[in-house]
Motif scaffolding. Structure first.
Motif, PDB file in Angstrom:
ATOM      1  N   THR A  70       0.820  -1.204   0.000  1.00 46.49           N
ATOM      2  CA  THR A  70       0.000   0.000   0.000  1.00 46.49           C
ATOM      3  C   THR A  70       0.860   1.263   0.000  1.00 46.49           C
ATOM      4  N   ARG A 372      -4.126   3.574  -0.387  1.00 45.58           N
ATOM      5  CA  ARG A 372      -4.891   3.509   0.859  1.00 45.58           C
ATOM      6  C   ARG A 372      -5.168   4.910   1.398  1.00 45.58           C
ATOM      7  N   ILE A 378      -8.528   0.652   1.983  1.00 48.51           N
ATOM      8  CA  ILE A 378      -8.049   0.541   0.603  1.00 48.51           C
ATOM      9  C   ILE A 378      -8.974   1.326  -0.320  1.00 48.51           C
TER      10      ILE A 378
END
Length: 412
Positions: A70, A372, A378
């Motif tokens: 992420t 994110r 997310i």
């Protein structure tokens, strides 16, 4: 969630490492918390033992958070470099009369935040030095200015040291101050100013820094009023591996009580322009093996407590960051757009990474990019390169240091 097995098929490196390491990794795989003594063995692992630790941490990461790496699209805003604290490990702080001392007005801070929002940022990370003449409600008023201009922007701001300073300046009780800041739009707090949470080490680094117990008190209170925070540890200076273990164990104990940490961020010491290093008080940062050891150790010791482990690309550079993302870490940090604190200490790895570049780097090690929010919701998974959005035509206009407004007494 299952725990990974240690065997020749799942973690081949474990079979070639010393029996003591293999036994400790077996104990960790069974789900139990390691003792200080066993954790210290991992913290000093070298050679085949380190390879086994890294492989196990990577597998533990896979079992915990999967294959996505992420990142967050954000912008750093360091509103002043004037600071009286005098940390020996810092190359950023200046006295109010220094020729390169600067301060940003609320209008300029809001302009930078709005510019970031227009280019896809969901977060601004706002921190600065501590000027002696700071108004008690400066942090509150800065929050108001940003949130009134851009209500949906997440404001990730003010380290525990700044929170402590605000409490002192206003005379408010800590909890009341935090409640006020939350009401004004403070979304989360950076868990910086932690360095090593041991007062013996802290006195070597900065005698004027808040004590470890006060850092814990502020972080815990923030969690209790519903403000999440990150957690950090600075390594590669005067500390020893035993200090890493005690620090991480303390973070784990806080998390078990509050569940308020969103992530853990190991921060490698940048030494070049710091008084601590120039005066012979610290080693010149960490080597590659130490970076791997710290990240892998954190994944193992924080398993079941803090699931997100972030690399600091501005401190590590891309090559080492990618290695650490294969040693237990799962988050690439943020785009930053501006980065002044590490750069002032001597970091040479740039101050902005575009989302497009993040995705290329992530795919280079066979992982899946995902954008994110600050709190790890997310926003989008980029599982297929051909479906990636086109790069923004208008790139962010970087603000050069020479465009900062010279600091004047009473600016804040």
């Amino acid at each position: 969630m299952g725990t990974p097995a240690i065997n020749g098929n799942n973690v081949p490196a474990a079979e070639a490492c010393p029996a003591e390491i293999r036994e400790i990794l077996h104990a960790a795989a069974s789900g139990g918390e390691l003792t200080f003594e066993k954790a210290l063995v991992l913290a000093t692992a070298e050679g085949s033992a380190l390879e086994a630790l890294v492989a196990f941490a990577d597998q533990l990461r896979r079992e915990t958070v999967g294959e996505a790496i992420t990142y967050v699209v954000n912008r750093n805003i360091n509103f002043t470099n004037v600071c009286f604290v005098g940390c020996s490990f810092c190359g950023f702080g200046r006295g109010p009369g220094a020729p390169d001392a600067y301060s940003l007005s609320f209008d300029e801070i809001v302009r930078r935040a709005r510019e970031a929002w227009e280019r896809g940022a969901t977060e601004v990370c706002v921190q600065g030095g501590l000027p002696r003449d700071l108004d008690g409600f400066f942090y509150r008023d800065l929050l108001r200015a940003i949130k009134r201009a851009i209500p949906e922007m997440h404001v990730h701001a003010f380290s525990p040291m700044e929170i402590d300073y605000g409490v002192m300046k206003t005379g408010m009780a800590l909890r009341d101050y935090l409640e006020m800041m939350k009401d004004e739009g403070l979304g989360s707090i950076p868990g910086t100013a932690a360095e090593i949470l041991d007062d013996r080490v802290r006195k070597e680094l900065s005698p004027n820094k808040l004590p470890a117990a006060r850092w814990v008190e502020i972080i815990t209170a923030a969690h209790e009023v519903g403000i999440p925070t990150t957690s950090t540890m600075m390594y590669g200076h005067v500390e020893e591996p035993a200090d890493w273990v005690r620090h991480i164990f303390l973070l784990r104990s806080i998390q078990k009580r509050t569940r308020g940490f969103t992530e853990f961020v190991p921060l490698g010491f940048i030494h070049e322009n710091t008084r601590l290093y120039r005066h012979g008080g610290a080693r010149p940062g960490a080597k590659r093996e130490e970076h791997l050891r710290v990240h892998a150790l954190a994944r193992v010791l924080l398993h079941g407590a803090i699931k997100n482990l972030q690399v600091s690309w501005v401190k590590l550079g891309f090559e080492t960051s990618l290695a650490c993302l294969q040693a237990g870490a799962n988050d690439f940090s943020g785009t930053l757009m501006e980065e002044n604190i590490s750069k002032a200490a001597g970091a040479t790895f740039g101050e902005y990474v575009s989302p497009e570049e993040f995705r290329v780097k992530i795919r280079s090690i066979g992982r899946i990019p995902a954008e994110r929010t600050t709190t790890y919701r997310i926003r989008r998974i980029f599982d297929k390169p051909e479906n990636d959005p086109q790069a923004a035509r208008t790139q962010l206009r970087m603000v050069r240091p020479e465009n900062h407004v010279t600091y004047t007494e009473g600016a804040y």
